[in-house]
Design an enzyme around this catalytic site. Structure first.
Site, PDB file in Angstrom:
ATOM      1  N   LYS A   1      24.534  73.196  82.147  1.00 48.69           N
ATOM      2  CA  LYS A   1      24.255  74.214  83.181  1.00 48.69           C
ATOM      3  C   LYS A   1      23.357  73.599  84.250  1.00 48.69           C
ATOM      4  CE  LYS A   1      22.269  78.353  84.540  1.00 48.69           C
ATOM      5  NZ  LYS A   1      20.834  78.070  84.489  1.00 48.69           N
TER       6      LYS A   1
ATOM      7  N   GLN B   1      19.947  67.974  86.409  1.00 46.91           N
ATOM      8  CA  GLN B   1      18.841  67.655  85.493  1.00 46.91           C
ATOM      9  C   GLN B   1      19.305  66.703  84.392  1.00 46.91           C
ATOM     10  OE1 GLN B   1      15.798  70.513  83.719  1.00 46.91           O
ATOM     11  NE2 GLN B   1      17.329  70.547  82.107  1.00 46.91           N
TER      12      GLN B   1
ATOM     13  N   HIS C   1      21.266  77.946  74.727  1.00 44.25           N
ATOM     14  CA  HIS C   1      20.353  77.076  73.967  1.00 44.25           C
ATOM     15  C   HIS C   1      20.838  76.924  72.528  1.00 44.25           C
ATOM     16  CE1 HIS C   1      17.328  78.895  76.895  1.00 44.25           C
ATOM     17  NE2 HIS C   1      17.158  77.608  77.086  1.00 44.25           N
TER      18      HIS C   1
HETATM   19  O1  PAF Z   1      16.032  72.836  80.992  1.00 45.49           O
HETATM   20  C1  PAF Z   1      14.897  73.164  80.600  1.00 45.49           C
HETATM   21  O2  PAF Z   1      14.720  74.144  79.864  1.00 45.49           O
HETATM   22  C2  PAF Z   1      13.692  72.359  81.058  1.00 45.49           C
HETATM   23  O3  PAF Z   1      13.856  71.912  82.376  1.00 45.49           O
HETATM   24  C3  PAF Z   1      13.352  71.185  80.111  1.00 45.49           C
HETATM   25  C4  PAF Z   1      14.464  70.159  80.065  1.00 45.49           C
HETATM   26  C5  PAF Z   1      13.087  71.719  78.721  1.00 45.49           C
HETATM   27  C6  PAF Z   1      12.080  70.476  80.614  1.00 45.49           C
HETATM   28  O4  PAF Z   1      10.995  71.342  80.673  1.00 45.49           O
END
Ligand code: PAF
Length: 287
Positions: free
Chosen positions: A153, A157, A41
């Site tokens: 990762k 998504q 992150h």
């Molecule tokens: O990848 C994540 O942490 C979550 O899926 C996100 C994109 C913040 C959506 O809740």
């Protein structure tokens, strides 16, 4: 020294602050997260600092992307530590809305991205991408950033969000940040905290297996045979494989031969109770 980091909980306050920055000509970059922040992150946050003038990080454990039998209740929540990490990186604003701010009682809209959401994680977690697309569409509307950044990762998504942002004309540029690994190769994830010490030792095997598969393919190997070898190795080590696929890296269509397409290896596997995912590009040695 007084903290410059704004910790905001309502959409109205978020809008007021971000609108002020935008009106002053600042470029706004949003990094949506569910907290329990690790180096993966933080690398996205560093990227955000480079990409714009103001960095906003959201922390919201989104109930809509968890099925009733999944880990919403036990998902790690480390707000105090997260705030310290973000402050050290010079983040301007953290948006930490309570659940009712995002999902009021009569909330009823749902965003789906068929196609890209099917297959891979979409097969065993059919609720997941709809929940992600819905909350991210809301976050983009609430913050109205110029750019939003997501980690590679969760490569599927990232593609789903990019398509949703384009299809809904959000005008937000979606950037992907590289997957960050531990020294032994394990992809960083908040869920790694669930692994027992013994499982943690075994977990990097998942990375070794897909690296060998990707290398084997790049050297002209056969997809079916390489998949079989990798699967056998992981199952023997105690992994329960959800999927291990080689797919087109742009549209996620499963591949049986490379045939000049951009390819990526995708895996999800359970080790004990922990579901791990990883992915890796197949190097293109034809050029
Ligand atoms: O990848 C994540 O942490 C979550 O899926 C996100 C994109 C913040 C959506 O809740």
């Amino acid at each position: 020294m007084a903290s410059k980091l704004k910790n905001i909980k309502t959409i109205a306050q978020l809008r007021e602050c971000v609108d002020g920055w935008r009106n002053a000509g600042d470029k706004i970059v949003l990094v949506p997260t569910m907290g329990a922040l690790h180096e993966g992150h933080l690398s996205l946050v560093k990227m955000a600092r480079e990409a714009g003038d103001r960095t906003v990080v959201s922390i919201f454990v989104n109930p809509a992307q968890f099925a009733p039998n999944e880990d919403f209740g036990s998902y790690p929540r480390e707000n105090a530590e997260d705030l310290q990490k973000l402050e050290r990186l010079g983040v301007d604003l953290v948006f930490m809305p309570p659940r009712e701010e995002i999902y009021p009682e009569d909330f009823s809209t749902h965003v789906e991205v068929p196609g890209l959401s099917e297959g891979l994680c979409g097969t065993s977690r059919p609720h997941f991408f709809g929940g992600v697309a819905t909350v991210v569409a809301k976050l983009l509307n609430q913050c109205r950033p110029d750019v939003a950044i997501f980690g590679e990762k969760d490569f599927q998504q990232l593609l789903v969000i990019r398509r949703m942002a384009r299809d809904l004309d959000t005008g937000v540029e979606i950037l992907g940040g590289p997957l960050i690994r531990e020294e032994d190769g394990l992809a960083m994830s908040s869920r790694n905290a669930y692994l027992s010490p013994q499982e943690r030792k075994k977990a990097p095997l998942i990375h070794q297996a897909i690296r060998e598969l990707a290398e084997g393919l790049a050297n002209g190997g056969n997809i079916a045979r390489l998949r079989e070898t990798a699967t056998g190795r992981l199952v023997q080590a105690g992994f329960e494989i959800d999927y291990l696929e080689v797919c087109n890296a742009e549209n996620l269509a499963p591949l049986t031969t490379l045939a000049g397409e951009p390819a990526r290896v995708f895996i999800a596997a359970k080790l004990g109770k922990t579901r791990l995912i990883d992915n890796m590009a197949v190097p293109d040695r034809t050029k």
